[in-house]
Design an enzyme around this catalytic site. Sequence first.
Site, PDB file in Angstrom:
ATOM      1  N   ASP A 744       3.059 -59.493  -4.328  1.00 10.85           N
ATOM      2  CA  ASP A 744       2.958 -60.709  -3.515  1.00 10.85           C
ATOM      3  C   ASP A 744       3.610 -60.507  -2.149  1.00 10.85           C
ATOM      4  O   ASP A 744       3.058 -60.902  -1.125  1.00 10.85           O
ATOM      5  CB  ASP A 744       3.630 -61.874  -4.262  1.00 10.85           C
ATOM      6  CG  ASP A 744       3.399 -63.194  -3.570  1.00 10.85           C
ATOM      7  OD1 ASP A 744       2.234 -63.615  -3.474  1.00 10.85           O
ATOM      8  OD2 ASP A 744       4.382 -63.794  -3.097  1.00 10.85           O
ATOM      9  N   LYS A 748       1.972 -60.540   1.805  1.00  9.15           N
ATOM     10  CA  LYS A 748       2.551 -61.227   2.960  1.00  9.15           C
ATOM     11  C   LYS A 748       2.795 -60.246   4.100  1.00  9.15           C
ATOM     12  O   LYS A 748       2.523 -60.540   5.271  1.00  9.15           O
ATOM     13  CB  LYS A 748       3.872 -61.902   2.560  1.00  9.15           C
ATOM     14  CG  LYS A 748       3.736 -63.022   1.544  1.00  9.15           C
ATOM     15  CD  LYS A 748       5.100 -63.608   1.189  1.00  9.15           C
ATOM     16  CE  LYS A 748       4.985 -64.712   0.157  1.00  9.15           C
ATOM     17  NZ  LYS A 748       6.298 -65.305  -0.182  1.00  9.15           N
TER      18      LYS A 748
END
Length: 879
Positions: A744, A748
């Site tokens: 994750d 980003k």
Amino acid sequence: MAVKKAVPEVHKFGGASLSDAPAFRHAVGIIAQRPGPQAVVVSALGGITDALLGLANRASAGREAGLKAEADLQRRRYHTILEAICPAGAGRQETAAEIDRSFDELDGLLGSLLVLKELTARTSDFVVARGERLSARLFAAALAGSGVRSKYVDALEVVVTEGPFGGASPNLMLTDLAARKALRPLVDSGVIPVVPGFLGAAPGTEDDTDRTKPRAVATLGRGGSDLTATLVGRALGARQVSLWKDVPGLLTADPRVVPNARVIPQLNIREAAELAYFGAKVLHPRALIPVVGRPIPVFVRPFADPRAAGTEISARRTLDKYPVKALSAASGQALLTVTGSGMLGVPGIAARTFEALYRLGTSVSLISQSSSEQSICFSVPEGAARKARERLAEVFREEIARKDIDGVQLQGGLATLAVVGIGMAGHPGIAARVFGALSSAGINIVAIAQGSSELNISFVVGSQEAAAAQRAIHDAFQLAKIGGGGATHAEHADVILLGFGQIGRTLAAMITKNGAKVGVKASAKTGGRNGVPDGAGKDAGKVSKAARHRADKVRIVAVVDRSGFVFEPRGLSSRGVAALVAWKKAGKGFNKMTGGQAATPADALTFLQRHALSHPILVDVTAAETGPLVKQALGAGMDVVLANKRPLSGPRSDREDLESVAQAQSRRILFEATVGAGLPILDTYRKLVESGDRVLKIEGCLSGTLGLLMTEIDRGRPFSQALRKAIAKGYTEPDPRDDLSGADVGRKALILGRLLGFAGEPSDVAVESLVPEAARALSGKVFLERLEDMDAEWERRATAARAKGASLRYIASVTKTKISVGLKMVDGTSPFFSLKGTDNQVAFTTVRYRQNPLVITGPGAGLAVTAAGVLNDMLGLTG
């Protein structure tokens, strides 16, 4: 003494104007208030044609699951509207029986298709025809219920067609005869006939002498209901035809691209046809054919404001001081060029070229040929370009082999623009002004075409330059001064919420409970260790008065997930949202809910884009691979707000594809919440760049979950206990390895890297996983049972860090050439040393802030801050 025939006005109401009971009542009110004799043509309810086609396609593919339930949902939709618009009595009973008869017939048809597994064009037309027919019966019943004399007249009694099923054309002479026979007696006696649009009697069925013979129904294709209206107007010698639309009239340009676009009070019929052909979706050029040469003006009127004049389309020529009246653009185009010195003087090259395209069924929007006959170029829809190129290469295989033709070149990513005005022929220098405006704006022209009538100058530019080209020409000809009034701006934004998990539910509650007035701010200061602010603090939850005012204009009209969707055109109330939350918490799908509909997310978007949504915004709060859905929404003219990182952190080509569609449609993609929840990380980047600074590096702790984990380990808590604490607080994914893997944070980081110009793919991002190799293949349950096995290794890491006076932090490091994500030791000189709990922190190293980075700190986890970050993006689109 001859009886004077009544001269009616013909009204057409489209699906967007007949989406629900209030819309029907509004349309009936328009008819009731208009003086003189009238006739009405109606489309199917908004979205019903796609729904019926979807059912037929699923049945012919053998997919029986959910067919009956979906058909029953559509049946209930008609009954619900009928009960709201028609008083109890014989009229309502008869219409209700007709609805049931039609849907019982549909059930039988779907059963047959499940067996035959073949859907012909004829059967498809028969399936979808019930949409217009039932809509017309509802409208006739609503008129009768309000005291207006009316009668349903089937389209097969009015329109006679020729040509194929699925796209038939009207036979004008036979339609004139049939329409007069069916409608004239009613109009002359003061009865308003209500006719289904889009339909007609199929070829060979126009003989009315034997009424016992069943007559096949054919559909008229795109613009079919508008075409029915002008056919009726032609046959009855109407005083005018009014097409009620969800726009204020025909405009000088697309107001989404040219903010000062104006309503054009009057257009010559040739001008309107040119605009319609080149991308103005308000009107299809076929709809004007029946009234060419007839003294019957066609008005495009705003359904929302019946008193407004709209746009008159007629044989008149007005606005002489505006030789250019309007601009139109067709995006998603490609240019094909056939070139070669051997083409000179060779007859038939053009004929063979366009014969090949004809056989492919490919439409050409622009053609340009050099006077030396050494090249022919033409624009086609981008989706058809590759197949067209392959076909032309085959057609000219011998010429290419002999070098008479160099080949067939293909250039994609283009838009065809048309500058339209019947007065252009009498004004010298129009072309010079057009191309001068483009030159001043720095826009390159790829191809040009102009007809000898000088009614239209067309040219091709890159899709990314289409919007600027339209604005430049609009300004050059001062079209903002045309006196028809400005394009009405949306009073509110209609939000389609994709996903209804915890973030979606929190966001929906914020909006519907006036929580839209809640936002999140974070502090930003320069400095290293001593320059880090404490976080959002007292500023959290505050927004400006202007933002609070905009928040009142945001409403959720649809919620979509994998189980189906719910659509409420007037916006979901807080009670409605609460009911949806309770329903989903009970583990039930929208397809099982009263008022819900079974559909894939793609089919749901197709349904919704057929409705007259006001400034539609798709808000993606899923964690799924939704790139195709985002692209579909952009292509349908929706803005997009993302909390979902996947559409922007996949293959580079996918990201570029989304940006290309957004540019071509002049739509925006906002994604602040993908990186820092409610923190203004992307906004800060934009402001730095806009001020002339250059960002060299971005570093950050971008996971609130991992931030809490590191803080607890720093305090001496065993890893297993720290992770269980994060799980208990709801900070982790259902499987905490999704957080620990670093994937994750990697997404980003890639989003940030692409802002800086990082050209790599997701595989080029170096991500350190915190999940031991041996634990990756375990089931989720077993992994949680064995957390204590990892305590010793984490204690070793924490001890080593403390020995150096450092702390452990999981940090993303982003530059234009390299992205890495992993566990690092940071000492007191690092801004990340003092970071605690779930706060996120990002440091910008720029040309200006090279020595002391610009640091942003604030909440990085939690439903409320993430939902608020999404909401702030939504508000940014409404300003």
